[in-house]
Motif scaffolding. Structure first.
Motif, PDB file in Angstrom:
ATOM      1  N   MET A  32      14.719 -56.600 -71.176  1.00 42.43           N
ATOM      2  CA  MET A  32      15.987 -56.719 -70.456  1.00 42.43           C
ATOM      3  C   MET A  32      16.583 -58.106 -70.690  1.00 42.43           C
ATOM      4  O   MET A  32      15.871 -59.089 -70.816  1.00 42.43           O
ATOM      5  N   PHE A  62      19.253 -60.699 -68.828  1.00 43.68           N
ATOM      6  CA  PHE A  62      19.978 -60.952 -67.578  1.00 43.68           C
ATOM      7  C   PHE A  62      21.025 -62.029 -67.810  1.00 43.68           C
ATOM      8  O   PHE A  62      20.695 -63.127 -68.288  1.00 43.68           O
ATOM      9  N   TYR A 101      23.987 -64.342 -65.993  1.00 45.59           N
ATOM     10  CA  TYR A 101      24.438 -64.797 -64.682  1.00 45.59           C
ATOM     11  C   TYR A 101      25.574 -65.803 -64.843  1.00 45.59           C
ATOM     12  O   TYR A 101      25.514 -66.710 -65.683  1.00 45.59           O
ATOM     13  N   LEU A 105      24.554 -59.418 -64.546  1.00 45.21           N
ATOM     14  CA  LEU A 105      24.412 -58.193 -65.349  1.00 45.21           C
ATOM     15  C   LEU A 105      22.976 -58.092 -65.840  1.00 45.21           C
ATOM     16  O   LEU A 105      22.336 -59.108 -66.113  1.00 45.21           O
ATOM     17  N   ALA A 106      22.492 -56.860 -65.983  1.00 40.35           N
ATOM     18  CA  ALA A 106      21.181 -56.609 -66.580  1.00 40.35           C
ATOM     19  C   ALA A 106      21.392 -55.604 -67.711  1.00 40.35           C
ATOM     20  O   ALA A 106      21.861 -54.492 -67.473  1.00 40.35           O
ATOM     21  N   ILE A 107      21.080 -56.034 -68.924  1.00 44.77           N
ATOM     22  CA  ILE A 107      21.359 -55.214 -70.104  1.00 44.77           C
ATOM     23  C   ILE A 107      20.062 -54.977 -70.860  1.00 44.77           C
ATOM     24  O   ILE A 107      19.321 -55.928 -71.136  1.00 44.77           O
ATOM     25  N   ARG A 153      18.725 -64.963 -69.381  1.00 42.71           N
ATOM     26  CA  ARG A 153      17.260 -64.849 -69.360  1.00 42.71           C
ATOM     27  C   ARG A 153      16.878 -63.530 -70.003  1.00 42.71           C
ATOM     28  O   ARG A 153      17.482 -62.496 -69.685  1.00 42.71           O
ATOM     29  N   CYS A 154      15.874 -63.561 -70.862  1.00 38.40           N
ATOM     30  CA  CYS A 154      15.417 -62.316 -71.482  1.00 38.40           C
ATOM     31  C   CYS A 154      13.974 -62.052 -71.105  1.00 38.40           C
ATOM     32  O   CYS A 154      13.179 -62.975 -70.948  1.00 38.40           O
ATOM     33  N   TYR A 163      21.255 -48.537 -67.016  1.00 37.90           N
ATOM     34  CA  TYR A 163      22.356 -49.073 -67.811  1.00 37.90           C
ATOM     35  C   TYR A 163      23.192 -47.931 -68.384  1.00 37.90           C
ATOM     36  O   TYR A 163      22.653 -46.948 -68.885  1.00 37.90           O
ATOM     37  N   SER A 209      25.612 -51.754 -64.858  1.00 38.11           N
ATOM     38  CA  SER A 209      24.171 -51.994 -64.765  1.00 38.11           C
ATOM     39  C   SER A 209      23.748 -52.093 -63.310  1.00 38.11           C
ATOM     40  O   SER A 209      24.480 -52.638 -62.480  1.00 38.11           O
ATOM     41  N   MET A 268      13.512 -64.501 -62.106  1.00 40.17           N
ATOM     42  CA  MET A 268      14.678 -63.784 -61.586  1.00 40.17           C
ATOM     43  C   MET A 268      14.431 -63.366 -60.144  1.00 40.17           C
ATOM     44  O   MET A 268      13.308 -63.054 -59.754  1.00 40.17           O
ATOM     45  N   PRO A 278      19.125 -65.773 -61.384  1.00 38.55           N
ATOM     46  CA  PRO A 278      18.039 -66.564 -61.983  1.00 38.55           C
ATOM     47  C   PRO A 278      17.444 -67.549 -60.985  1.00 38.55           C
ATOM     48  O   PRO A 278      18.111 -67.984 -60.049  1.00 38.55           O
TER      49      PRO A 278
END
Lengths: 104, 104, 104
Positions: free
Chosen positions: A1, A3, A5, A65-67, A99-100, B5, B64, C1, C68
């Motif tokens: 994922m 993220f 922000y 968002l969370a992708i 952030r991944c 998503y 999302s 997170m 975050p």
């Protein structure tokens, strides 16, 4: 994922059509009509007439968002792009936090 | 956590009341009134009069979602359900991406 | 997170300006004007005239957030605060779900 922000109160994210540029034009025009500037009932006017509407436009769109990530790439749909939507009139420098996270 | 998503630009998620079906009727009616079709100022009209409003409706709702998992079940509230909100007039096939993550 | 989840259908989250209290006043006033109560077309009226608009206001704002964490603190922007936005008229007790996840 992945993220995303936005640590700002007058800019926000929108994921939407990014292929045909007219889609973006209409989304901007829509937000200007939905949240008009210079309303007589605004109380938050110290920083100018575009400040309070910019918070309202940010509230209606997205600060986080969370992708998903697929094979090392963002799993956006075919026509999707990620917009940083600036709601103030004059240009601002914006910082985005990313952030991944790998999910096995 | 469960991450949902929507890789589409004219459908989106809404988490809201799903017990009384009249709540859904009002939410749909509200979106049709808030984002009306066939506006003379639309520039994104190549795919029809319901295309640009569908992007605006997607922008105002959710692409999302992050939902907690409790004891192997989605931690939705008592009255909550997850809607896939189709914004185009004619039916579309939609694909949703789901990722789950255990947090110890 | 840090993941925040609102298991209610008539309250929601907004991350926005929390320094100047007039920003909050305008956001509340805006939502009351954007989603007015007592519309003749409402069908979801069993629980009162403020119930259906509360779902619409929740739909337009946020049920889930991902924020975050930096150095053990929420990575909010300088002017940002997290609002629990109550959309019903009479006070309600609300429960919020919070999950935190370290990403190395």
């Amino acid at each position: 994922m992945c993220f995303l922000y936005m640590p700002h109160t007058s800019a926000s994210f929108v994921i939407n059509e990014s292929f045909d540029p007219t889609a973006k034009i209409d989304m901007e025009e829509f937000m200007e009509r939905l949240v008009p500037e210079n309303q007589p009932w605004f109380s938050h006017v110290f920083e100018g007439s575009d400040d309070s509407p910019s918070h309202m436009r940010a509230m209606l769109t997205h600060t986080s968002l969370a992708i998903p990530i697929d094979g090392g790439k963002l799993g956006l749909g075919t026509w999707q792009g990620i917009y940083l939507f600036e709601h103030r009139t004059r240009p601002h420098k914006r910082r985005v936090q990313i952030r991944c996270l790998g999910i096995e």
